[in-house]
Design a protein around this motif. Structure first.
Motif, PDB file in Angstrom:
ATOM      1  N   ALA A  99       0.825  -1.211   0.000  1.00 52.67           N
ATOM      2  CA  ALA A  99       0.000   0.000   0.000  1.00 52.67           C
ATOM      3  C   ALA A  99       0.858   1.259   0.000  1.00 52.67           C
ATOM      4  CB  ALA A  99      -0.915  -0.022   1.226  1.00 52.67           C
ATOM      5  N   GLY A 100       1.906   1.278  -0.796  1.00 50.85           N
ATOM      6  CA  GLY A 100       2.804   2.443  -0.767  1.00 50.85           C
ATOM      7  C   GLY A 100       3.246   2.680   0.670  1.00 50.85           C
ATOM      8  N   LEU A 101       3.496   1.579   1.344  1.00 49.86           N
ATOM      9  CA  LEU A 101       3.677   1.593   2.798  1.00 49.86           C
ATOM     10  C   LEU A 101       5.106   1.951   3.188  1.00 49.86           C
ATOM     11  CD1 LEU A 101       2.009   0.799   5.363  1.00 49.86           C
ATOM     12  CD2 LEU A 101       3.020  -1.479   5.126  1.00 49.86           C
ATOM     13  N   GLU A 106       7.599   2.552  14.255  1.00 45.76           N
ATOM     14  CA  GLU A 106       6.329   2.235  14.916  1.00 45.76           C
ATOM     15  C   GLU A 106       5.690   0.993  14.287  1.00 45.76           C
ATOM     16  OE1 GLU A 106       3.564   5.412  16.696  1.00 45.76           O
ATOM     17  OE2 GLU A 106       2.610   4.859  14.811  1.00 45.76           O
ATOM     18  N   ARG A 107       5.659   0.950  12.951  1.00 48.89           N
ATOM     19  CA  ARG A 107       5.049  -0.209  12.259  1.00 48.89           C
ATOM     20  C   ARG A 107       5.866  -1.484  12.444  1.00 48.89           C
ATOM     21  NH1 ARG A 107       3.627   3.423   6.972  1.00 48.89           N
ATOM     22  NH2 ARG A 107       1.712   4.341   7.824  1.00 48.89           N
ATOM     23  N   LYS A 108       7.185  -1.305  12.629  1.00 43.70           N
ATOM     24  CA  LYS A 108       8.054  -2.484  12.825  1.00 43.70           C
ATOM     25  C   LYS A 108       7.691  -3.229  14.101  1.00 43.70           C
ATOM     26  CE  LYS A 108      12.352  -1.165  10.533  1.00 43.70           C
ATOM     27  NZ  LYS A 108      13.695  -0.641  10.838  1.00 43.70           N
ATOM     28  N   THR A 168      -1.508   7.586   8.076  1.00 46.19           N
ATOM     29  CA  THR A 168      -0.328   7.670   7.207  1.00 46.19           C
ATOM     30  C   THR A 168       0.856   8.355   7.898  1.00 46.19           C
ATOM     31  OG1 THR A 168      -1.030   9.793   6.328  1.00 46.19           O
ATOM     32  CG2 THR A 168      -1.742   7.825   5.111  1.00 46.19           C
ATOM     33  N   THR A 169       2.002   8.253   7.234  1.00 40.37           N
ATOM     34  CA  THR A 169       3.177   8.966   7.722  1.00 40.37           C
ATOM     35  C   THR A 169       2.972  10.478   7.564  1.00 40.37           C
ATOM     36  OG1 THR A 169       4.151   8.490   5.562  1.00 40.37           O
ATOM     37  CG2 THR A 169       4.890   7.143   7.414  1.00 40.37           C
ATOM     38  N   GLY A 170       2.135  10.877   6.616  1.00 37.95           N
ATOM     39  CA  GLY A 170       1.787  12.301   6.476  1.00 37.95           C
ATOM     40  C   GLY A 170       1.119  12.789   7.756  1.00 37.95           C
ATOM     41  N   ILE A 212       0.981  14.879   1.820  1.00 43.99           N
ATOM     42  CA  ILE A 212       0.845  13.505   1.337  1.00 43.99           C
ATOM     43  C   ILE A 212       2.122  13.125   0.596  1.00 43.99           C
ATOM     44  CG2 ILE A 212      -0.262  14.141  -0.875  1.00 43.99           C
ATOM     45  CD1 ILE A 212      -2.225  11.731  -0.320  1.00 43.99           C
ATOM     46  N   ASP A 213       2.262  11.850   0.250  1.00 45.48           N
ATOM     47  CA  ASP A 213       3.451  11.379  -0.469  1.00 45.48           C
ATOM     48  C   ASP A 213       3.572  12.059  -1.835  1.00 45.48           C
ATOM     49  OD1 ASP A 213       2.651   9.525   1.577  1.00 45.48           O
ATOM     50  OD2 ASP A 213       4.045   8.081   0.758  1.00 45.48           O
ATOM     51  N   LYS A 214       4.820  12.261  -2.267  1.00 46.19           N
ATOM     52  CA  LYS A 214       5.118  13.080  -3.445  1.00 46.19           C
ATOM     53  C   LYS A 214       4.454  12.599  -4.737  1.00 46.19           C
ATOM     54  CE  LYS A 214       9.225  15.244  -5.424  1.00 46.19           C
ATOM     55  NZ  LYS A 214       9.284  14.930  -6.823  1.00 46.19           N
TER      56      LYS A 214
HETATM   57  N1  GLN Z   1       3.510   6.170   2.527  1.00 44.84           N
HETATM   58  C1  GLN Z   1       2.483   6.604   3.412  1.00 44.84           C
HETATM   59  C2  GLN Z   1       2.421   5.691   4.613  1.00 44.84           C
HETATM   60  O1  GLN Z   1       2.966   4.626   4.581  1.00 44.84           O
HETATM   61  C3  GLN Z   1       1.109   6.701   2.747  1.00 44.84           C
HETATM   62  C4  GLN Z   1       0.593   5.401   2.226  1.00 44.84           C
HETATM   63  C5  GLN Z   1      -0.835   5.467   1.707  1.00 44.84           C
HETATM   64  O2  GLN Z   1      -1.557   6.424   1.936  1.00 44.84           O
HETATM   65  N2  GLN Z   1      -1.243   4.462   1.007  1.00 44.84           N
HETATM   66  O3  GLN Z   1       1.819   6.006   5.590  1.00 44.84           O
END
Ligand code: GLN
Length: 282
Positions: A99-101, A106-108, A168-170, A212-214
């Motif tokens: 998911a463009g993750l 924290e997620r680890k 999200t990381t945003g 948000i991501d670029k």
């Molecule tokens: N890269 C960002 C994240 O991991 C957004 C990913 C998304 O919105 N799909 O939080």
């Protein structure tokens, strides 16, 4: 006759129980080892989005198909809210988060990450003409210039409402989290289920900016007249796929498949199909 009814009730009860068991197994991926169940959120073009036929499409979805093919597995895509993606993998209802993750500390704590396959960053989307867009970085390799520009952008975010996608990381970049982000002083994160809704809220005047991501930001401004993207890259992030901590077998298999797909150029081909480059060859 009474006895007959008792037997019928017992049979029905049993059938219900058996049915419930099957339903439970169906929700649990352990029930079918040969299907790779992917957790994603199809609101993140070009990585994952719904095409005109409502089918999940995009860079991650093509990579998912290529990995499933390498592993000899069937593929099932589960489109869900972004803030459920990591949890569904940690809980075992899905096998892999694609998911463009971004990899974060924290997620680890809840999933293992595969090797990374793309570098990304948070950026600001503003209404065209907004003075935040006047802050321009000439040379992003110049660390001093970049950090001065980031400081200027952050100063302008102070006191502002910033639209971000939930989970999200945003979101973390604006509001801060326990491990990875300090937060932007004085900025308020306003959560939306998608970046597209956040941009609409900005155009309606309900938030001041969107972060948000670029690459998805570039797609969003192309789809929304009157919006522009800042060229100041606020964070350095890497995308990878997330797999449950107890499923190291799948982690190893996916990493091996990914390695092969990088080496034989498949991953780069997929990026190019969508008009991008993976940067993996750099
Ligand atoms: N890269 C960002 C994240 O991991 C957004 C990913 C998304 O919105 N799909 O939080």
């Amino acid at each position: 006759m009474k006895k007959f009814f008792k037997i019928m009730v017992a049979v029905l009860l049993l059938a219900t129980l058996v049915g419930a068991c099957f339903a439970f197994t169906a929700c649990n991926n352990n029930g079918d080892d040969n299907t790779l169940i992917v957790a994603t959120n199809c609101e993140f073009e070009p990585f994952e989005y719904l095409n005109d036929d409502g089918k999940p499409t995009g860079i991650d979805m093509d990579i998912a198909a290529a990995i499933a093919n390498e592993l000899g597995m069937k593929l099932e895509i589960k489109d869900m809210a972004f803030d459920s993606v990591v949890g569904s993998v940690a809980a075992g209802t899905c096998d892999i988060a694609m998911a463009g993750l971004t990899v974060t500390e924290e997620r680890k704590q809840s999933v293992n990450f595969t090797q990374t396959y793309f570098s990304s960053s948070q950026v600001v989307i503003a209404k065209t003409g907004d003075s935040i867009l006047d802050i321009v970085v000439e040379d992003p390799e110049n660390k001093e210039e970049l950090s001065a520009a980031i400081a200027q952008v952050e100063a302008m975010l102070n006191g502002k409402r910033v639209g971000v996608q939930n989970g999200t990381t945003g979101y973390s970049y604006v509001s801060g989290d326990s491990d990875d982000y300090a937060g932007v002083a004085g900025a308020t994160a306003v959560g939306f289920t998608s970046g597209a809704l956040a941009v609409q809220a900005m155009l309606a005047g309900n938030v001041d900016y969107v972060i948000i991501d670029k690459v998805p930001a570039e797609k969003l401004i192309a789809a929304n007249q009157g919006t522009s993207v800042s060229n100041v890259v606020l964070t350095g992030e890497d995308y990878a796929f997330g797999i449950a901590k107890n499923n190291t077998e799948l982690l190893n298999k996916v990493n091996a498949a990914l390695e092969k797909l990088i080496e034989n150029g498949t991953i780069e081909e997929i990026f190019q199909k969508y008009g991008y480059t993976s940067g993996l060859g750099d």
